[in-house]
Write a protein that holds these residues in place. Structure first.
Motif, PDB file in Angstrom:
ATOM      1  N   ASP A 182     -11.446   2.664   1.320  1.00  0.00           N
ATOM      2  CA  ASP A 182     -11.089   1.667   0.281  1.00  0.00           C
ATOM      3  C   ASP A 182     -12.485   1.109  -0.095  1.00  0.00           C
ATOM      4  OD1 ASP A 182      -9.698   0.126  -1.594  1.00  0.00           O
ATOM      5  OD2 ASP A 182      -9.465  -1.469  -0.174  1.00  0.00           O
ATOM      6  N   GLY A 183     -12.813   1.144  -1.503  1.00  0.00           N
ATOM      7  CA  GLY A 183     -14.044   0.682  -2.213  1.00  0.00           C
ATOM      8  C   GLY A 183     -15.247   1.750  -2.039  1.00  0.00           C
ATOM      9  N   LEU A 184     -15.118   2.759  -1.428  1.00  0.00           N
ATOM     10  CA  LEU A 184     -16.453   3.557  -1.276  1.00  0.00           C
ATOM     11  C   LEU A 184     -16.816   3.995  -2.499  1.00  0.00           C
ATOM     12  CD1 LEU A 184     -15.638   5.830   1.968  1.00  0.00           C
ATOM     13  CD2 LEU A 184     -17.166   4.191   1.711  1.00  0.00           C
ATOM     14  N   GLY A 185     -18.068   4.055  -2.525  1.00  0.00           N
ATOM     15  CA  GLY A 185     -18.469   4.258  -3.889  1.00  0.00           C
ATOM     16  C   GLY A 185     -18.257   3.455  -5.128  1.00  0.00           C
ATOM     17  N   GLY A 186     -17.560   2.662  -4.873  1.00  0.00           N
ATOM     18  CA  GLY A 186     -17.148   1.770  -6.122  1.00  0.00           C
ATOM     19  C   GLY A 186     -15.916   2.616  -6.747  1.00  0.00           C
ATOM     20  N   THR A 187     -15.441   3.618  -6.511  1.00  0.00           N
ATOM     21  CA  THR A 187     -14.488   4.580  -7.262  1.00  0.00           C
ATOM     22  C   THR A 187     -13.274   4.694  -6.568  1.00  0.00           C
ATOM     23  OG1 THR A 187     -15.475   6.607  -6.449  1.00  0.00           O
ATOM     24  CG2 THR A 187     -16.272   5.412  -8.719  1.00  0.00           C
ATOM     25  N   TRP A 188     -13.163   4.395  -5.364  1.00  0.00           N
ATOM     26  CA  TRP A 188     -11.902   4.732  -4.329  1.00  0.00           C
ATOM     27  C   TRP A 188     -11.484   3.616  -3.927  1.00  0.00           C
ATOM     28  CZ3 TRP A 188     -10.069   9.814  -4.123  1.00  0.00           C
ATOM     29  CH2 TRP A 188     -11.201  10.755  -4.539  1.00  0.00           C
ATOM     30  N   HIS A 189     -10.044   3.686  -3.943  1.00  0.00           N
ATOM     31  CA  HIS A 189      -9.294   2.421  -3.564  1.00  0.00           C
ATOM     32  C   HIS A 189      -7.981   2.832  -3.145  1.00  0.00           C
ATOM     33  CE1 HIS A 189     -12.156   0.581  -6.651  1.00  0.00           C
ATOM     34  NE2 HIS A 189     -11.863   1.702  -7.320  1.00  0.00           N
ATOM     35  N   VAL A 190      -7.718   2.020  -2.357  1.00  0.00           N
ATOM     36  CA  VAL A 190      -6.246   2.103  -1.695  1.00  0.00           C
ATOM     37  C   VAL A 190      -5.038   2.071  -2.665  1.00  0.00           C
ATOM     38  CG1 VAL A 190      -4.414   0.990  -0.255  1.00  0.00           C
ATOM     39  CG2 VAL A 190      -6.833   1.270   0.676  1.00  0.00           C
ATOM     40  N   ARG A 246       0.193   7.253   6.929  1.00  0.00           N
ATOM     41  CA  ARG A 246      -1.576   7.281   6.572  1.00  0.00           C
ATOM     42  C   ARG A 246      -1.728   6.952   5.040  1.00  0.00           C
ATOM     43  NH1 ARG A 246      -4.226  12.798   7.639  1.00  0.00           N
ATOM     44  NH2 ARG A 246      -5.839  11.521   6.943  1.00  0.00           N
ATOM     45  N   VAL A 247      -2.675   5.919   4.819  1.00  0.00           N
ATOM     46  CA  VAL A 247      -3.147   5.568   3.703  1.00  0.00           C
ATOM     47  C   VAL A 247      -3.351   6.527   2.495  1.00  0.00           C
ATOM     48  CG1 VAL A 247      -4.435   3.730   2.500  1.00  0.00           C
ATOM     49  CG2 VAL A 247      -3.568   3.336   4.739  1.00  0.00           C
ATOM     50  N   LEU A 248      -2.798   6.161   1.416  1.00  0.00           N
ATOM     51  CA  LEU A 248      -3.428   7.043   0.133  1.00  0.00           C
ATOM     52  C   LEU A 248      -4.213   6.388  -0.712  1.00  0.00           C
ATOM     53  CD1 LEU A 248       0.353   8.382  -0.389  1.00  0.00           C
ATOM     54  CD2 LEU A 248      -1.730   9.680   0.617  1.00  0.00           C
ATOM     55  N   TYR A 249      -4.911   6.936  -1.531  1.00  0.00           N
ATOM     56  CA  TYR A 249      -6.114   6.558  -2.337  1.00  0.00           C
ATOM     57  C   TYR A 249      -5.855   7.009  -3.801  1.00  0.00           C
ATOM     58  CZ  TYR A 249      -8.306   5.243   1.951  1.00  0.00           C
ATOM     59  OH  TYR A 249      -8.745   4.585   3.511  1.00  0.00           O
ATOM     60  N   THR A 250      -6.559   6.302  -4.713  1.00  0.00           N
ATOM     61  CA  THR A 250      -6.729   6.500  -6.074  1.00  0.00           C
ATOM     62  C   THR A 250      -8.330   6.556  -6.445  1.00  0.00           C
ATOM     63  OG1 THR A 250      -6.641   4.392  -6.786  1.00  0.00           O
ATOM     64  CG2 THR A 250      -4.480   5.764  -6.947  1.00  0.00           C
ATOM     65  N   ARG A 261       0.787  -1.105  -0.049  1.00  0.00           N
ATOM     66  CA  ARG A 261      -0.090  -0.041  -0.102  1.00  0.00           C
ATOM     67  C   ARG A 261       0.787   1.169   0.032  1.00  0.00           C
ATOM     68  NH1 ARG A 261      -3.862  -0.626   5.037  1.00  0.00           N
ATOM     69  NH2 ARG A 261      -1.861  -0.370   5.971  1.00  0.00           N
ATOM     70  N   LEU A 262       0.405   2.330  -0.589  1.00  0.00           N
ATOM     71  CA  LEU A 262       1.197   3.451  -0.469  1.00  0.00           C
ATOM     72  C   LEU A 262       0.542   4.487   0.561  1.00  0.00           C
ATOM     73  CD1 LEU A 262       1.332   4.722  -4.382  1.00  0.00           C
ATOM     74  CD2 LEU A 262       3.152   3.544  -2.898  1.00  0.00           C
ATOM     75  N   THR A 263       1.571   4.986   1.377  1.00  0.00           N
ATOM     76  CA  THR A 263       1.196   5.743   2.562  1.00  0.00           C
ATOM     77  C   THR A 263       1.976   7.288   2.414  1.00  0.00           C
ATOM     78  OG1 THR A 263       3.067   5.234   4.164  1.00  0.00           O
ATOM     79  CG2 THR A 263       0.834   3.665   3.955  1.00  0.00           C
ATOM     80  N   ASP A 264       1.576   8.139   3.369  1.00  0.00           N
ATOM     81  CA  ASP A 264       2.708   9.120   3.617  1.00  0.00           C
ATOM     82  C   ASP A 264       3.558   8.542   4.359  1.00  0.00           C
ATOM     83  OD1 ASP A 264       1.591   9.213   6.183  1.00  0.00           O
ATOM     84  OD2 ASP A 264       0.462  11.223   5.598  1.00  0.00           O
ATOM     85  N   PRO A 265       4.913   9.252   4.857  1.00  0.00           N
ATOM     86  CA  PRO A 265       5.716   9.011   5.738  1.00  0.00           C
ATOM     87  C   PRO A 265       5.387   8.777   7.102  1.00  0.00           C
ATOM     88  CG  PRO A 265       6.833  10.602   4.271  1.00  0.00           C
ATOM     89  CD  PRO A 265       5.195  10.774   4.033  1.00  0.00           C
ATOM     90  N   ALA A 266       4.182   9.071   7.463  1.00  0.00           N
ATOM     91  CA  ALA A 266       3.662   9.029   8.913  1.00  0.00           C
ATOM     92  C   ALA A 266       2.804   7.623   8.721  1.00  0.00           C
ATOM     93  CB  ALA A 266       2.970  10.246   9.255  1.00  0.00           C
TER      94      ALA A 266
END
Length: 136
Positions: free
Chosen positions: A108-116, A36-40, A29-34
């Motif tokens: 993750d998966g919200l609205g079927g359009t947001w993903h980790v 925190r998970v990032l999404y597309t 998974r991609l996160t920031d250095p702290a």
């Protein structure tokens, strides 16, 4: 509730971690250095963010400083407001305001359009073997 969201956005946007490049965790998974998970976002096109206005309140962009150097896998995009945003292979990266602690991925998966955002596919949920027995 709105003031809590604004505080979160200000905290994310102003934190030094929000200005550093993405990091890959042990699960890809991609996160920031702290941490925190990032999404597309599926509605983004390569090199451009479709998440603006209220969307960007719920999904704050993972911002970069003007003097930041991009990497091939992590280019920088210029948003409509002029700010720089990190991307992964051209897909803009975002936080989710519902994630309140490092490693949390409730968007993750919200609205079927947001993903980790990931550098590799997720492991099998059941932890099953990654081989096929001979003859099957």
């Amino acid at each position: 509730m709105l003031s809590r969201r604004l505080l979160c956005i200000v905290t994310v946007a102003c934190s030094p971690a929000a200005l550093a490049q993405p990091v890959e965790d042990a699960d890809g998974r991609l996160t920031d250095p702290a941490g925190r998970v990032l999404y597309t976002f599926d509605r983004d096109s390569a090199g451009a963010s479709a998440c603006k206005d209220e969307c960007a309140v719920q999904w704050p962009p993972f911002s970069a400083q003007a003097d930041t150097s991009a990497k091939p896998a992590f280019p920088l995009l210029r948003r409509d407001d002029g700010r720089l945003q990190w991307a992964h292979h051209g897909k803009p990266l975002y936080y989710f305001v519902g994630d309140v602690k490092p490693g949390q991925a409730s968007g993750d998966g919200l609205g079927g359009t947001w993903h980790v955002a990931r550098t590799r596919p997720a492991a099998t949920p059941d932890g099953g073997p990654d081989y096929s027995p001979k003859g099957y």
